[in-house]
Design a protein around this motif. Sequence first.
Motif, PDB file in Angstrom:
ATOM      1  N   VAL A   1      10.676  -0.352  -2.995  1.00  0.00           N
ATOM      2  CA  VAL A   1      11.054  -0.445  -4.397  1.00  0.00           C
ATOM      3  C   VAL A   1      11.329  -1.492  -5.005  1.00  0.00           C
ATOM      4  CG1 VAL A   1      13.030   0.979  -6.082  1.00  0.00           C
ATOM      5  CG2 VAL A   1      11.601   2.270  -4.210  1.00  0.00           C
TER       6      VAL A   1
ATOM      7  N   GLU B   1       8.474  -3.984  -5.613  1.00  0.00           N
ATOM      8  CA  GLU B   1       7.422  -3.355  -6.618  1.00  0.00           C
ATOM      9  C   GLU B   1       8.180  -3.664  -7.904  1.00  0.00           C
ATOM     10  OE1 GLU B   1       4.574  -0.082  -7.946  1.00  0.00           O
ATOM     11  OE2 GLU B   1       5.650   0.144  -6.152  1.00  0.00           O
ATOM     12  N   MET B   2       9.476  -3.524  -8.199  1.00  0.00           N
ATOM     13  CA  MET B   2      10.046  -3.694  -9.492  1.00  0.00           C
ATOM     14  C   MET B   2      10.139  -4.927  -9.791  1.00  0.00           C
ATOM     15  SD  MET B   2      13.371  -0.526  -9.454  1.00  0.00           S
ATOM     16  CE  MET B   2      13.948  -1.187 -11.120  1.00  0.00           C
TER      17      MET B   2
ATOM     18  N   SER C   1      11.704   1.943 -13.395  1.00  0.00           N
ATOM     19  CA  SER C   1      11.663   2.582 -12.047  1.00  0.00           C
ATOM     20  C   SER C   1      10.357   2.523 -11.329  1.00  0.00           C
ATOM     21  CB  SER C   1      12.304   3.638 -12.266  1.00  0.00           C
ATOM     22  OG  SER C   1      12.168   4.541 -11.177  1.00  0.00           O
ATOM     23  N   ARG C   2      10.494   2.090 -10.094  1.00  0.00           N
ATOM     24  CA  ARG C   2       9.288   2.413  -9.083  1.00  0.00           C
ATOM     25  C   ARG C   2       9.931   3.422  -7.968  1.00  0.00           C
ATOM     26  NH1 ARG C   2       6.678   1.136 -12.482  1.00  0.00           N
ATOM     27  NH2 ARG C   2       4.841  -0.253 -12.651  1.00  0.00           N
ATOM     28  N   LEU C   3      10.808   4.046  -8.266  1.00  0.00           N
ATOM     29  CA  LEU C   3      10.960   5.016  -7.287  1.00  0.00           C
ATOM     30  C   LEU C   3      10.241   6.254  -6.912  1.00  0.00           C
ATOM     31  CD1 LEU C   3      14.889   5.673  -8.692  1.00  0.00           C
ATOM     32  CD2 LEU C   3      14.208   4.083  -6.945  1.00  0.00           C
ATOM     33  N   GLY C   4      10.244   6.769  -5.929  1.00  0.00           N
ATOM     34  CA  GLY C   4       9.615   8.005  -5.427  1.00  0.00           C
ATOM     35  C   GLY C   4      10.267   9.095  -5.496  1.00  0.00           C
TER      36      GLY C   4
ATOM     37  N   PRO D   1      17.070   5.628  -4.015  1.00  0.00           N
ATOM     38  CA  PRO D   1      16.518   4.425  -4.288  1.00  0.00           C
ATOM     39  C   PRO D   1      15.260   4.333  -3.278  1.00  0.00           C
ATOM     40  CG  PRO D   1      18.551   3.984  -3.042  1.00  0.00           C
ATOM     41  CD  PRO D   1      18.511   5.590  -3.498  1.00  0.00           C
TER      42      PRO D   1
ATOM     43  N   ASN E   1      11.026   4.918  -1.849  1.00  0.00           N
ATOM     44  CA  ASN E   1       9.817   5.235  -2.156  1.00  0.00           C
ATOM     45  C   ASN E   1       9.182   5.550  -0.734  1.00  0.00           C
ATOM     46  OD1 ASN E   1       6.769   5.540  -2.463  1.00  0.00           O
ATOM     47  ND2 ASN E   1       7.099   4.318  -4.753  1.00  0.00           N
TER      48      ASN E   1
ATOM     49  N   TYR F   1       6.222   3.706   0.772  1.00  0.00           N
ATOM     50  CA  TYR F   1       6.464   2.349   1.497  1.00  0.00           C
ATOM     51  C   TYR F   1       7.115   2.318   2.834  1.00  0.00           C
ATOM     52  CZ  TYR F   1       5.416   0.113  -3.078  1.00  0.00           C
ATOM     53  OH  TYR F   1       4.504  -0.504  -3.951  1.00  0.00           O
TER      54      TYR F   1
ATOM     55  N   THR G   1      12.636   8.040 -14.310  1.00  0.00           N
ATOM     56  CA  THR G   1      12.599   7.953 -12.742  1.00  0.00           C
ATOM     57  C   THR G   1      11.059   7.597 -12.611  1.00  0.00           C
ATOM     58  OG1 THR G   1      14.496   9.202 -12.418  1.00  0.00           O
ATOM     59  CG2 THR G   1      12.960   8.877 -10.820  1.00  0.00           C
TER      60      THR G   1
END
Length: 271
Positions: free
Chosen positions: A25, A28-29, A43-46, A51, A53, A56, A217
């Motif tokens: 995360v 990528e952010m 956000s690059r949260l999954g 916090p 993903n 990953y 999100t």
Amino acid sequence: MSPEFIVGGIYVALWLFFIYAFAGVLVEMLYCWTIEYRGVVESRLGLLYLPFNLLYGAGGLIITLALLPYFDNPFVVFGLGLVVGTVLEYFTSLFMEKAFGAVYWDYSKEFLNIQGRVCLKYALMWGGLSLVLLYVLDVVNVQILLMIPVWIGLPVLGLLIVATILSVILTLLAYRRTAQKNAYLRAKRDGKDATLPNPAWARLVDRLVPDSVLINTFPRMSLITEYQELSGHHRKLIVWLPTIGKPTQKTVEAGERARDQETNRLLAAGF
């Protein structure tokens, strides 16, 4: 192989999973902020409220386990890491689309892409990340984990597992609820009679996951972008371009004009 060795291996593997789910995360952010979208923080949260993903986390752990036997050959590590990461990314995208009608990412404009799910650029990145993962991060992380007393690490790991399970359930329910809202809003837009289902679980999700949380999100998920268009609830665009040192008044004014222009450009492009 002793039971203690197996349990210890599972303990380390689960910690590596969460470490890479978090690190992915952040990376990528940072990539999006510095390169892809130039100053846009998003956000690059999954998952909701955590916090992580999981793509990953799973990718890092699978690559570690699959490539460890080839540790002495970095060329094989790069090639297999490229394949393993790309295959995982492809099937994750396929599952999310088939299960929830959601597109998390779209590489259709990238060179040599397959159905917009994977592409050459990110496949090469998977290969490069595999080298960094196996020869740097795994070594450092395992050494750090071995330094942490088990009586501390194990309870924390247990809490992370429970919190992640709860977040996964809430996230999946939020996807389902959003799909219901989209269907309702599409029907109303087309002048059809429609009623939004409102069972107990949906009311709970509406309370736990306000629109602002959901939209910010998962800002680029197709299910959420459609909801933004239908509902008129848009995400907050954060543009952050830090400076070093004290700028002059002319520089400040020029920077403000540049930020306004960049913000307008991004909004016009659908960001």
